[in-house]
Design an enzyme around this catalytic site. Structure first.
Site, mmCIF file in Angstrom:
data_model
loop_
_atom_site.group_PDB
_atom_site.id
_atom_site.type_symbol
_atom_site.label_atom_id
_atom_site.label_comp_id
_atom_site.label_asym_id
_atom_site.label_seq_id
_atom_site.Cartn_x
_atom_site.Cartn_y
_atom_site.Cartn_z
ATOM 1 N N MET A 28 -4.247 5.713 -1.296
ATOM 2 C CA MET A 28 -5.033 4.747 -0.554
ATOM 3 C C MET A 28 -4.693 3.356 -1.009
ATOM 4 O O MET A 28 -4.560 3.100 -2.183
ATOM 5 C CB MET A 28 -6.498 4.986 -0.862
ATOM 6 C CG MET A 28 -7.401 4.250 0.036
ATOM 7 S SD MET A 28 -7.428 5.000 1.599
ATOM 8 C CE MET A 28 -7.559 6.709 1.137
ATOM 9 N N CYS A 29 -4.573 2.474 -0.076
ATOM 10 C CA CYS A 29 -4.312 1.102 -0.447
ATOM 11 C C CYS A 29 -5.262 0.207 0.323
ATOM 12 O O CYS A 29 -5.846 0.615 1.312
ATOM 13 C CB CYS A 29 -2.876 0.712 -0.110
ATOM 14 S SG CYS A 29 -1.661 1.745 -0.947
ATOM 15 N N GLY A 30 -5.404 -1.004 -0.186
ATOM 16 C CA GLY A 30 -6.165 -1.999 0.547
ATOM 17 C C GLY A 30 -5.187 -3.006 1.105
ATOM 18 O O GLY A 30 -4.407 -3.607 0.358
ATOM 19 N N ARG B 208 -9.987 -0.249 -3.690
ATOM 20 C CA ARG B 208 -9.146 0.738 -2.999
ATOM 21 C C ARG B 208 -7.772 0.874 -3.624
ATOM 22 O O ARG B 208 -7.174 1.951 -3.577
ATOM 23 C CB ARG B 208 -8.938 0.325 -1.535
ATOM 24 C CG ARG B 208 -10.113 0.475 -0.660
ATOM 25 C CD ARG B 208 -9.772 -0.045 0.724
ATOM 26 N NE ARG B 208 -8.760 0.756 1.402
ATOM 27 C CZ ARG B 208 -9.033 1.797 2.162
ATOM 28 N NH1 ARG B 208 -10.267 2.169 2.350
ATOM 29 N NH2 ARG B 208 -8.069 2.473 2.746
ATOM 30 N N ASN C 251 -0.745 1.454 4.535
ATOM 31 C CA ASN C 251 -1.780 2.274 3.920
ATOM 32 C C ASN C 251 -1.680 3.627 4.599
ATOM 33 O O ASN C 251 -2.356 3.893 5.592
ATOM 34 C CB ASN C 251 -3.160 1.647 4.152
ATOM 35 C CG ASN C 251 -4.272 2.522 3.631
ATOM 36 O OD1 ASN C 251 -4.077 3.292 2.694
ATOM 37 N ND2 ASN C 251 -5.432 2.419 4.240
#
Ligand SMILES: *[C@@H]1O[C@H](CO)[C@@H](O)[C@H](O)[C@H]1NC(C)=O
Ligand SMILES: *[C@@H]1O[C@H](CO)[C@@H](O)[C@H](O)[C@H]1NC(C)=O
Ligand SMILES: *[C@@H]1O[C@H](CO)[C@@H](O)[C@H](O)[C@H]1NC(C)=O
Length: 636
Positions: A1-3, A30, A78
């Site tokens: 997960m990335c922001g 995140r 993402n």
């Protein structure tokens, strides 16, 4: 997960106030492993773009984002590539995607790339040569992306995975980017015309289907209140993305043969046996197992081993033990049991699997815990067990019912654990009991959850959002050799059964629909459900689970699983003339039986908010669809 976040403005100064304070904090949660900011600006451009990438490292070498190629294209990703383009086990999929994007020479190249890939994604891509900004979410909307248009053209436009609530009155009304396709903005043209024009490329199926219909009838403009200078148009070229799944089989039975089978009142294992005695159906069940097995395998493989010292577990003396890399949101119901059984096939035996089971303390039960001497079962609130007949088969130890956290999902969870231990006795199954009190619920909702749930805002969103947040956080108690110990799940990947009920008629509304409008009504309902799962559930769940620096994965929404289930006629999947606990998700229950599951294969569907008892906690007079006032208070 990335922001990921991108702020576009048509003024000299980039507008960064969105990134001050709380939103940045949400994005960082995140993606705790790396943080980078890149600003694209220049007097000659007429626009400014700010790109922020917060990365949660999952595979390959850590690749900081945003990444930029030799031609100054910039990419924020993402997502996970689970198919369509090749990713070596040590490759980072962000690099692989940018590499493919860099070699795209036209709009249609870009569309065919996003038509080919499988897996969840949200992306933002700045194509330097054409001055275009592309963005969007995958077909099911498994990753969150929000947009916001300022009323002021200079400040223009912002895209972000998650945003903080800000006190009223505010200019930042956020909406989920519709998962209806992908979008493109020609930045140079916008700067010149002082208008923001979004070009929309919808998903298209091979045949006419609910998806195409929804898109061509639903006007994106109408869904969202845009400022005057913003408009959305379908691409003039008529170019589309190809939907990654086959359309739903809407065939209805022609004869009475499939209309109605024997209707019993109680679900029994024998009913599953009857279903499986049909050779054709047995074959379908095994095909389902095969395709679901592959979906789970993809989602539990190629993970970094959890060696990050900042993520040390709470039980220090045992830290030498191997830690789980995979956790499952676990109610003990059929969906989570199937995921556990299949994950068990692909995760090395020496590695534990965390089963996250959440319970909210029941109203008026606090006092009873201490004094539980000779209370009889009749004194328990009647809603404790939604389906009393199952309390008998579950073998609940005397007295256990009086513990205030023994909500229905806890009881089925423990029973599920027993079944898993029987199937795979040498595996360490960490059954994590996550008990949440009303005080803690209120505090965490104010600090975190209300930000994450928005822009959704109903009582149901609140209940599920809170339940999933506490469950996926993974802080609770485990029981090893009769000893209770505090436990924190370190697994970065969280599997959830989301999508099974929508595809296989798990909810009570499906029965209501079936009783009123028969199979035709049911098929129509199922067709609609998958089309709206992005806006109903998935963006929210992604924001909630991502907040712990963990990644949600949805095997039931794997493209191949959905295509397989979509290809079957309704009568091979469910039979709502059969009672609860068998008729809904019938084909899944048969699969569970074939995989050696027993009691759990016949558990009726229980919605999470009731199973974990959160729905009873604060105000039981509310309707699920009411706006939830509790979500609007924010801590200062
Ligand atoms: C992955 O990213 C690293 C830098 O973080 C880079 O050195 C490596 O080449 C990348 N791998 C691929 C396949 O692009
Ligand atoms: C959590 O709830 C269970 C009942 O399901 C109870 O046995 C356990 O003691 C509780 N743990 C804590 C720390 O409250
Ligand atoms: C739908 O199901 C029916 C019955 O099994 C089958 O004959 C038909 O080919 C299926 N249609 C599609 C498009 O898969």
């Amino acid at each position: 997960m990335c922001g990921i976040c991108c702020i576009l403005s048509f003024s000299v100064q980039p507008c960064i106030d969105v990134l001050k304070g709380a939103t940045l904090h949400c994005l960082k949660r995140r993606g705790p492993d790396s943080s980078h900011l890149l600003i694209k600006s220049g007097n000659d451009l007429g626009y400014q773009c700010l790109f922020l990438g917060q990365v949660l490292h999952l595979r390959g070498l850590l690749t900081p984002q945003p990444i930029e190629d030799k031609s100054s294209n910039i990419f924020l990703w993402n997502g996970e590539l689970f198919g369509g383009v090749h990713v070596e086990s040590m490759d980072n999929d962000t690099q692989v995607m940018l590499h493919h994007l860099s070699s795209c020479n036209s709009e249609s190249d870009i569309l065919s790339l996003f038509s080919t890939i499988q897996g969840p994604w949200a992306f933002i891509y700045y194509q330097a040569t054409t001055h275009c900004l592309w963005f969007g979410r995958d077909f099911f909307g498994r990753r969150s992306l929000l947009w916001h248009f300022s009323s002021d053209l200079e400040k223009a436009f912002c895209l972000t995975s998650v945003s903080a609530l800000v006190p009223e009155p505010n200019n930042y009304l956020w909406q989920e980017v519709p998962a209806f396709g992908i979008f493109r903005i020609d930045l140079k043209a916008c700067a010149a015309s002082k208008q923001v024009l979004l070009t929309w490329y919808p998903w298209k199926s091979a045949t006419t289907d609910y998806i195409t219909k929804d898109i061509s009838q639903g006007n994106v403009d109408e869904m969202t209140a845009f400022p005057k200078f913003v408009s959305v148009v379908r691409s003039e070229t008529g170019l589309c993305l190809t939907a990654p799944v086959v359309p739903l089989n809407r065939t209805l039975p022609s004869s009475a043969e499939h209309q109605c089978t024997v209707s019993t009142t109680k679900a029994t294992a024998q009913d599953l046996q009857i279903f499986l005695s049909d050779k054709h159906r047995k074959k379908l069940v095994h095909q389902l197992i095969e395709v679901l097995d592959k979906a789970v395998k993809k989602r539990v493989k190629c993970l970094p081993q959890c060696t990050d010292p900042s993520r040390t577990p709470m039980q220090a003396p045992k830290s030498l033990e191997r830690r789980a890399n995979i956790a499952i949101l676990f109610s003990g119901g059929i969906d989570s049991m199937l995921l556990a059984v299949l994950a068990n096939r692909h995760i090395p035996l020496k590695e534990p699997i965390d089963l996250l089971n959440v319970a909210f303390i029941m109203k008026g039960q606090n006092q009873q815990t201490g004094s539980g001497k000779t209370q009889s079962r009749q004194k328990l609130p009647s809603e404790l067990l939604t389906c009393p007949e199952h309390s008998e088969t579950l073998d609940i130890p005397n007295g256990a019912l009086f513990s205030s956290f023994n909500v229905p999902d806890r009881i089925t969870g423990r029973a599920g654990l027993k079944e898993l231990e029987a199937i795979s006795p040498s595996r360490t199954w960490n059954f994590v009991e996550i008990n949440v009190t009303l005080e803690e619920l209120k505090e965490m909702r104010q600090q975190h959850i209300n930000h994450l749930v928005q822009p959704l805002d109903t009582v149901l969103d609140d209940s599920i959002g809170c339940a999933v947040w506490f469950a996926s956080r993974g802080i609770g108690v485990t029981n090893s050799n009769g000893e209770r110990q505090p436990f924190t799940s370190m697994a970065k990947v969280v599997l959830t059964g989301m999508g099974a009920d929508e595809q296989l008629a798990g909810y009570s509304r499906h029965r209501i629909r079936f009783n009123a409008r028969g199979l035709e009504g049911l098929v129509e309902e199922l067709g609609m459900e998958l089309g709206r799962i992005s806006s109903r559930n998935l963006g929210r769940d992604d924001r909630i689970i991502g907040d712990h620096g963990k990644e949600a994965r949805f095997p039931f929404l794997d493209e191949d699983v959905v295509s397989f289930l979509n290809s079957l006629p309704i009568w091979d999947k469910v039979d709502l003339t059969q009672p609860r606990g068998i008729g809904e998700k019938l084909i899944l229950r048969a699969a569970a039986k074939e995989l050696g599951l027993t009691t759990s294969a016949l558990l009726p569907k229980r919605a999470m908010q009731f199973g974990c008892r959160i729905a009873k906690l604060e105000n039981s007079n509310e309707k699920a669809s009411d706006k939830c006032k509790r979500l609007h208070s924010i801590s200062t």
